[in-house]
Motif scaffolding. Structure first.
Motif, PDB file in Angstrom:
ATOM      1  N   ALA A  64      19.204   5.435  40.101  1.00  0.00           N
ATOM      2  CA  ALA A  64      20.121   5.564  41.105  1.00  0.00           C
ATOM      3  C   ALA A  64      21.374   6.141  40.440  1.00  0.00           C
ATOM      4  O   ALA A  64      21.971   7.059  41.015  1.00  0.00           O
ATOM      5  CB  ALA A  64      20.543   4.209  41.629  1.00  0.00           C
ATOM      6  N   GLY A  65      21.972   5.718  39.449  1.00  0.00           N
ATOM      7  CA  GLY A  65      23.249   6.333  38.599  1.00  0.00           C
ATOM      8  C   GLY A  65      22.991   7.540  38.165  1.00  0.00           C
ATOM      9  O   GLY A  65      23.884   8.359  38.434  1.00  0.00           O
ATOM     10  N   GLY A  66      21.706   7.874  37.673  1.00  0.00           N
ATOM     11  CA  GLY A  66      21.451   9.087  37.161  1.00  0.00           C
ATOM     12  C   GLY A  66      21.595  10.204  38.412  1.00  0.00           C
ATOM     13  O   GLY A  66      22.175  11.166  38.203  1.00  0.00           O
ATOM     14  N   MET A  67      20.947  10.020  39.585  1.00  0.00           N
ATOM     15  CA  MET A  67      20.922  10.904  40.566  1.00  0.00           C
ATOM     16  C   MET A  67      22.424  11.162  41.158  1.00  0.00           C
ATOM     17  O   MET A  67      22.592  12.130  41.763  1.00  0.00           O
ATOM     18  CB  MET A  67      19.861  10.216  41.555  1.00  0.00           C
ATOM     19  CG  MET A  67      19.790  11.406  42.817  1.00  0.00           C
ATOM     20  SD  MET A  67      19.144  12.768  42.432  1.00  0.00           S
ATOM     21  CE  MET A  67      17.330  12.736  42.229  1.00  0.00           C
ATOM     22  N   ALA A  85       6.771  12.367  32.238  1.00  0.00           N
ATOM     23  CA  ALA A  85       7.245  11.426  33.179  1.00  0.00           C
ATOM     24  C   ALA A  85       8.641  11.546  33.361  1.00  0.00           C
ATOM     25  O   ALA A  85       9.226  11.536  32.459  1.00  0.00           O
ATOM     26  CB  ALA A  85       6.774  10.123  32.666  1.00  0.00           C
ATOM     27  N   PHE A  86       9.196  11.302  34.620  1.00  0.00           N
ATOM     28  CA  PHE A  86      10.641  11.284  34.693  1.00  0.00           C
ATOM     29  C   PHE A  86      11.138  10.181  34.168  1.00  0.00           C
ATOM     30  O   PHE A  86      10.778   9.033  34.177  1.00  0.00           O
ATOM     31  CB  PHE A  86      10.727  11.194  36.462  1.00  0.00           C
ATOM     32  CG  PHE A  86      12.369  10.527  36.548  1.00  0.00           C
ATOM     33  CD1 PHE A  86      13.205  11.380  36.473  1.00  0.00           C
ATOM     34  CD2 PHE A  86      12.485   9.328  37.235  1.00  0.00           C
ATOM     35  CE1 PHE A  86      14.499  10.992  36.637  1.00  0.00           C
ATOM     36  CE2 PHE A  86      13.658   8.775  37.309  1.00  0.00           C
ATOM     37  CZ  PHE A  86      14.681   9.707  37.506  1.00  0.00           C
ATOM     38  N   ASP A  87      12.333  10.586  33.407  1.00  0.00           N
ATOM     39  CA  ASP A  87      13.442   9.585  33.259  1.00  0.00           C
ATOM     40  C   ASP A  87      14.553  10.057  33.530  1.00  0.00           C
ATOM     41  O   ASP A  87      14.860  11.295  33.412  1.00  0.00           O
ATOM     42  CB  ASP A  87      13.076   9.296  31.673  1.00  0.00           C
ATOM     43  CG  ASP A  87      13.307  10.346  30.735  1.00  0.00           C
ATOM     44  OD1 ASP A  87      14.442  10.778  30.462  1.00  0.00           O
ATOM     45  OD2 ASP A  87      12.540  10.808  30.052  1.00  0.00           O
ATOM     46  N   SER A  88      15.787   9.073  33.693  1.00  0.00           N
ATOM     47  CA  SER A  88      17.038   9.530  34.271  1.00  0.00           C
ATOM     48  C   SER A  88      17.792  10.533  33.248  1.00  0.00           C
ATOM     49  O   SER A  88      18.570  11.345  33.454  1.00  0.00           O
ATOM     50  CB  SER A  88      17.762   8.306  34.590  1.00  0.00           C
ATOM     51  OG  SER A  88      19.031   8.617  35.010  1.00  0.00           O
ATOM     52  N   PRO A  89      17.663  10.054  31.784  1.00  0.00           N
ATOM     53  CA  PRO A  89      18.704  11.026  30.953  1.00  0.00           C
ATOM     54  C   PRO A  89      18.150  12.519  31.003  1.00  0.00           C
ATOM     55  O   PRO A  89      18.905  13.165  31.329  1.00  0.00           O
ATOM     56  CB  PRO A  89      18.219  10.392  29.577  1.00  0.00           C
ATOM     57  CG  PRO A  89      18.023   9.066  29.954  1.00  0.00           C
ATOM     58  CD  PRO A  89      17.110   8.905  31.088  1.00  0.00           C
ATOM     59  N   THR A  90      16.817  12.696  30.843  1.00  0.00           N
ATOM     60  CA  THR A  90      16.484  14.086  30.698  1.00  0.00           C
ATOM     61  C   THR A  90      16.154  14.680  32.236  1.00  0.00           C
ATOM     62  O   THR A  90      16.255  15.838  32.349  1.00  0.00           O
ATOM     63  CB  THR A  90      15.259  14.202  29.875  1.00  0.00           C
ATOM     64  OG1 THR A  90      13.809  13.452  30.797  1.00  0.00           O
ATOM     65  CG2 THR A  90      15.157  13.699  28.639  1.00  0.00           C
TER      66      THR A  90
END
Length: 568
Positions: free
Chosen positions: A22-25, A259-264
């Motif tokens: 959520a925060g990354g988006m 796989a999706f991760d928020s940082p990358t």
């Protein structure tokens, strides 16, 4: 990736609290539109590739992948017989982790339960305080919700409808699919809308047998819909396409970032805009309010390492700390204008808490695969997903809503499913002969959102930083228990229909919280008296406050929530 220095003296356009999905988006979208954003994360920025070590052979790890002696991971039985806070006991272990923290590869990603206590009813609360949060280790199943979920009350009369429909959110699901990448196969199901898929993984022999057998029953087995890019993303230099390298089954993430991760996926591209500042080790304890207007003015936080207090201001505050931590933060943020907590004039903050019930499932053996040459089934980001089939066209007499199954089969580095016992050459041969023939699946079912299932603040217990701990008042209800009984029965029925030999049936319900899909403590709605935010996740009470994680969900559905959180 060098972090932009956070200037705590300036007034930012927006502060985003939390750096997960959520925060990354939120940070990504706001910075792409030119806003100056400060992203606050309670944990540190880990060298994630060094943590996950997906190419390390088990025999190269001093503990074969298990935890070092100074750490202990909670077991199912401990969650069942102990009462929170779970930090006490096993004092020989300096650090104590949730059940997910049972691996040497994730020990620094999940929190120490002693530093982060909670109280109340038993709950398996999995938390990850580090840049990216739980997206560093998530299970990757990326599903859409449908109007069977958004308009569930209109179908069965229970709870509330969402103030949005599928048509409102569909364009944003599309944006997430195209920006982050997802694998799968189109099935044209009204209750499980298709995504914009990249190349799917293949079902193996046992899974195809199950798919064909259940098709005769009108039930759908499809490839695991994984938040993984199988074809790569030309617009993102931080991520790689999936190479099927073999570590996906381990409790750990993807260190090549297929796989999706928020940082990358979101944060590093946001930093490249020059509009994002990042402050890690920032444990937020309060959202501050302008005493004249009642609007959010900024936040107070404690530095995780130095224990020093800081304040920073912004025009807008975006709360994305994860469902339970977001509820805690709103309740902590009391003032003269908001005596019951921020955005809580309705009294619904912390209430209507829901998730998924897990446990019932089945494992079996496909007899005609015994002794066949092994196939290479390691490295797939998932096996299969068996879609919901209850309470769609026909109403079940014992419960409302539905459930789906996740499962898999095949030959992997560590044979699973086999109950063979022994040692020596004959034992090894028996394992080799059988390993590719085993198949298993477990259910995820909707837990109804009930006002009486809630969290509040403990009046005594505090965390390491002196912030009041969260207290749980939460139990599965009769509808969930009746659903779980049906899960067990249908799992057996479907494996028998596929011609499998039943090896084991699991009827144990896992502890509340095991799904890690906490939802609904600040639900959205049109009526400010019965909801916390509107359809845009904007507070009814505080117009410059947004709560953008799973808190805003009106119900849990039976689909995994991450893709919907980011779409919202």
């Amino acid at each position: 990736m060098a972090d932009a220095e956070a200037n705590l003296t300036k007034i930012y356009d927006a502060i985003v609290i939390g750096s997960g999905a959520a925060g990354g988006m939120a940070a990504h979208v706001l910075t792409s539109h030119g806003l100056q954003v400060l992203l606050l994360e309670a944990g540190k920025k880990l060298p994630i590739e060094k943590e996950l070590r997906s190419m390390e052979w088990p025999y190269d790890n001093p503990y074969r992948g298990a935890l070092p002696p100074d750490r202990h991971s909670l077991t199912f039985n401990e969650y069942t017989i102990r009462n929170p806070p779970y930090g006490a006991g096993f004092e020989k272990a300096k650090h104590r982790h949730s059940y997910v923290g049972s691996s040497d590869y994730v020990k620094n990603i999940v929190v120490d339960e002693r530093e982060n206590p909670f109280t109340g009813t038993n709950y398996a609360w999995v938390r990850a305080r580090c840049l990216g949060g739980k997206t560093n280790i998530w299970g990757r199943l990326a599903l859409r919700l449908s109007d069977y979920d958004f308009k569930a009350k209109s179908r069965d009369g229970y709870g509330e409808d969402w103030p949005i429909s599928y048509s409102d959110l569909a364009p944003y699901y599309d944006k997430v699919d195209l920006y982050l990448g997802i694998t799968g196969v189109k099935e044209n199901l009204a209750h499980l809308p298709d995504s914009i898929f990249q190349r799917p993984t293949k079902l193996n022999c046992a899974e195809v047998t199950l798919k064909e057998g259940l098709a005769k029953m009108g039930r759908v087995v499809t490839q695991y819909r994984a938040g993984v890019t199988s074809e790569g993303l030309k617009h993102n230099k931080y991520r790689s396409r999936c190479y099927g390298r073999g570590a996906c089954e381990r409790k750990g993430g993807c260190d090549i970032h297929a796989a999706f991760d928020s940082p990358t996926g979101l944060i590093y591209p946001a930093m490249d805009t020059g509009n994002l500042a990042l402050r890690t080790n920032a444990v937020v304890g309060e959202i501050t309010v302008d005493p004249q207007t009642g609007k959010a003015s900024g936040v107070h936080f404690v530095d995780n390492q130095t224990m020093k207090d800081y304040a920073v201001r912004a025009k807008v505050v975006v709360v994305a700390a994860s469902t339970l931590e977001s509820a805690r933060l709103l309740l902590l943020s009391k003032s003269r204008l908001h005596p019951n907590g921020l955005a809580n004039s309705s009294g619904h903050v912390g209430h209507n808490f829901c998730e998924h019930i897990m446990g019932p499932g089945v494992s079996g053996r496909v007899k005609n695969l015994v002794g066949k040459p092994p196939t290479l089934d390691d490295g797939r980001p998932g096996g299969f997903y068996l879609t919901r089939f209850r309470n769609l066209a026909e109403k079940h007499p014992k419960f409302i809503r539905g459930y789906g199954f996740e499962g898999g089969s095949g030959s992997t580095m560590f044979p699973h499913g086999t109950d063979t016992h022994g040692f020596g050459a004959s034992f090894k041969e028996e394992v080799r002969k059988n390993q590719g023939a085993y198949i298993g699946m477990g259910a995820f079912g909707e837990v109804l959102a009930r006002y009486e299932n809630y969290v509040d603040l403990d009046p005594v217990v505090k965390d390491k930083w002196g912030i009041p701990a969260l207290r749980f008042h939460y139990k599965f209800g009769d509808n969930e228990h009746r659903m779980a009984e049906d899960m067990k029965e249908t799992a057996q029925e479907m494996f028998e229909a596929a011609g499998f030999e039943i090896v084991h049936v699991n009827n144990r319900i896992l502890t509340e919280g095991w799904s890690i899909h906490e939802l609904g403590t600040a639900r959205m709605g049109n009526d400010p008296k019965t909801s916390v935010v509107n359809q845009f996740e904007q507070s009814h009470d505080v117009k410059n406050l947004f709560v953008v994680d799973g808190s805003a969900f009106v119900n849990a559905s039976c689909q995994n929530p991450t893709w919907t959180i980011m779409s919202l």
